[in-house]
Design a protein around this motif. Structure first.
Motif, PDB file in Angstrom:
ATOM      1  N   PRO A 121       9.520  -2.116 -16.390  1.00  0.00           N
ATOM      2  CA  PRO A 121       8.689  -1.602 -15.302  1.00  0.00           C
ATOM      3  C   PRO A 121       9.474  -1.283 -14.027  1.00  0.00           C
ATOM      4  CG  PRO A 121       7.636  -3.468 -16.370  1.00  0.00           C
ATOM      5  CD  PRO A 121       9.043  -3.417 -16.894  1.00  0.00           C
ATOM      6  N   SER A 122       8.825  -0.549 -13.147  1.00  0.00           N
ATOM      7  CA  SER A 122       9.495   0.009 -11.972  1.00  0.00           C
ATOM      8  C   SER A 122       9.666  -0.969 -10.814  1.00  0.00           C
ATOM      9  CB  SER A 122       8.703   1.226 -11.482  1.00  0.00           C
ATOM     10  OG  SER A 122       9.387   1.909 -10.453  1.00  0.00           O
ATOM     11  N   TYR A 123       8.691  -1.860 -10.614  1.00  0.00           N
ATOM     12  CA  TYR A 123       8.596  -2.626  -9.361  1.00  0.00           C
ATOM     13  C   TYR A 123       8.919  -4.099  -9.552  1.00  0.00           C
ATOM     14  CZ  TYR A 123       6.236  -4.388  -5.098  1.00  0.00           C
ATOM     15  OH  TYR A 123       5.922  -4.986  -3.906  1.00  0.00           O
ATOM     16  N   PRO A 124       9.870  -4.635  -8.752  1.00  0.00           N
ATOM     17  CA  PRO A 124      10.805  -3.962  -7.835  1.00  0.00           C
ATOM     18  C   PRO A 124      12.057  -3.478  -8.575  1.00  0.00           C
ATOM     19  CG  PRO A 124      10.985  -6.337  -7.589  1.00  0.00           C
ATOM     20  CD  PRO A 124       9.928  -6.090  -8.635  1.00  0.00           C
ATOM     21  N   SER A 125      13.018  -2.968  -7.820  1.00  0.00           N
ATOM     22  CA  SER A 125      14.237  -2.414  -8.410  1.00  0.00           C
ATOM     23  C   SER A 125      15.297  -3.487  -8.604  1.00  0.00           C
ATOM     24  CB  SER A 125      14.794  -1.315  -7.499  1.00  0.00           C
ATOM     25  OG  SER A 125      16.133  -1.018  -7.828  1.00  0.00           O
ATOM     26  N   GLY A 126      15.798  -3.615  -9.830  1.00  0.00           N
ATOM     27  CA  GLY A 126      16.845  -4.603 -10.099  1.00  0.00           C
ATOM     28  C   GLY A 126      18.150  -4.276  -9.396  1.00  0.00           C
ATOM     29  N   HIS A 127      18.562  -3.002  -9.446  1.00  0.00           N
ATOM     30  CA  HIS A 127      19.796  -2.601  -8.763  1.00  0.00           C
ATOM     31  C   HIS A 127      19.714  -2.892  -7.271  1.00  0.00           C
ATOM     32  CE1 HIS A 127      21.231  -0.555 -12.353  1.00  0.00           C
ATOM     33  NE2 HIS A 127      22.291  -0.129 -11.710  1.00  0.00           N
ATOM     34  N   SER A 128      18.541  -2.631  -6.688  1.00  0.00           N
ATOM     35  CA  SER A 128      18.390  -2.811  -5.250  1.00  0.00           C
ATOM     36  C   SER A 128      18.378  -4.281  -4.860  1.00  0.00           C
ATOM     37  CB  SER A 128      17.108  -2.125  -4.767  1.00  0.00           C
ATOM     38  OG  SER A 128      17.170  -0.738  -5.020  1.00  0.00           O
ATOM     39  N   THR A 129      17.714  -5.114  -5.664  1.00  0.00           N
ATOM     40  CA  THR A 129      17.731  -6.556  -5.389  1.00  0.00           C
ATOM     41  C   THR A 129      19.156  -7.079  -5.446  1.00  0.00           C
ATOM     42  OG1 THR A 129      15.510  -6.830  -6.323  1.00  0.00           O
ATOM     43  CG2 THR A 129      16.853  -8.807  -6.073  1.00  0.00           C
ATOM     44  N   THR A 130      19.885  -6.694  -6.494  1.00  0.00           N
ATOM     45  CA  THR A 130      21.286  -7.111  -6.625  1.00  0.00           C
ATOM     46  C   THR A 130      22.111  -6.644  -5.437  1.00  0.00           C
ATOM     47  OG1 THR A 130      21.240  -7.171  -9.038  1.00  0.00           O
ATOM     48  CG2 THR A 130      23.385  -6.832  -8.001  1.00  0.00           C
ATOM     49  N   ALA A 131      21.904  -5.401  -5.026  1.00  0.00           N
ATOM     50  CA  ALA A 131      22.678  -4.849  -3.918  1.00  0.00           C
ATOM     51  C   ALA A 131      22.426  -5.622  -2.638  1.00  0.00           C
ATOM     52  CB  ALA A 131      22.330  -3.371  -3.727  1.00  0.00           C
ATOM     53  N   TRP A 132      21.167  -5.845  -2.327  1.00  0.00           N
ATOM     54  CA  TRP A 132      20.860  -6.501  -1.056  1.00  0.00           C
ATOM     55  C   TRP A 132      21.207  -7.988  -1.057  1.00  0.00           C
ATOM     56  CZ3 TRP A 132      20.626  -4.247   3.314  1.00  0.00           C
ATOM     57  CH2 TRP A 132      20.174  -2.925   3.405  1.00  0.00           C
TER      58      TRP A 132
END
Length: 246
Positions: A158-169
């Motif tokens: 699923p789309s929400y939330p973004s795994g790449h974005s969580t890892t990045a932040w």
């Protein structure tokens, strides 16, 4: 700060077998505490916008514009972060770069990696807990006209939330704690990585917004523990002379 940490690097004799040194490497490392990481289910994100909401419709329109006007440089950058062993691989390389730049020795560098990996793991499990709680469709599920860059595909979750974005932040927040002078660059990098997921056409802006908030909550919990783990707080003095000798 590093100067305060350096004051701790004084050898205290315990009788031992006689070895002494005026500048011993991390003589107090044996007293550093381990960090406890919460399970991903301990963290929650707010529900995403409904599929038919005005917010979702607006985000879909924005995505169509983003994906339709990508430059070659942007596509190359999207693929750099998408076609990799895992979402965290390049962040571990970034950690190594900073460990070398600031001359951290064995135990110090290992601590940075241990904390960073723990944060990424917690962020990943928290992200997937939310993904399968809300089951938000991907942008391409709601609007099949959205075109991904050539060679890219929609992930099978699923789309929400973004795994790449969580890892990045979460990586940016944790590394910024250890290396505060690098904060601006690290947060700019995290923002650019998050944007690639929208430019690729596989995430809504609100997916990334939820990831950033989730990462902040996780990082705050971890950093609170780091304040009392007896190890050096952070590093501000560039000293690329560290080595990994033991």
């Amino acid at each position: 700060m590093r100067k305060e940490n350096e004051k701790k690097q004084e050898q205290v004799s315990n009788g031992g077998m006689g070895w002494v040194n005026k500048h011993p490497v991390t003589p107090d490392a044996g007293a550093w505490k381990s960090i406890n990481f919460k399970g991903g289910g301990s963290y929650k994100v707010e529900p995403p916008p409904d599929n038919n909401s005005e917010k979702t419709k607006k985000e879909l329109e924005e995505l169509k514009k983003l994906t339709a006007n990508l430059t070659e440089n942007e596509i190359t950058y999207i693929k750099k972060w998408a076609i990799t062993t895992s979402a965290n691989t390049l962040w571990l390389e970034k950690a190594e770069e900073l460990i070398g730049k600031y001359g951290l020795m064995g135990a110090e560098g290992a601590r940075v990696h241990a904390v960073l990996n723990g944060a990424i793991y917690t962020g990943s499990t928290a992200t997937f807990q939310a993904k399968y709680q809300y089951l938000r469709p991907r942008p391409t599920d709601l609007d099949p006209t959205i075109q991904l860059p050539e060679g890219m595909s929609v992930p099978a979750h699923p789309s929400y939330p973004s795994g790449h974005s969580t890892t990045a932040w979460v990586s940016a927040y944790i590394l910024s704690y250890f290396f505060p002078n690098e904060r601006n660059e690290l947060e700019e990098l995290a923002a650019s990585v998050a944007l690639t997921r929208e430019q690729m056409g596989i995430h809504f802006k609100s997916d990334n917004e939820a990831s950033k908030k989730l990462a902040q909550d996780i990082a705050n919990d971890i950093i609170e523990q780091l304040k009392n783990d007896r190890a050096p707080a952070n590093y501000t003095k560039v000293n690329a002379s560290g080595n990994v000798g033991h």
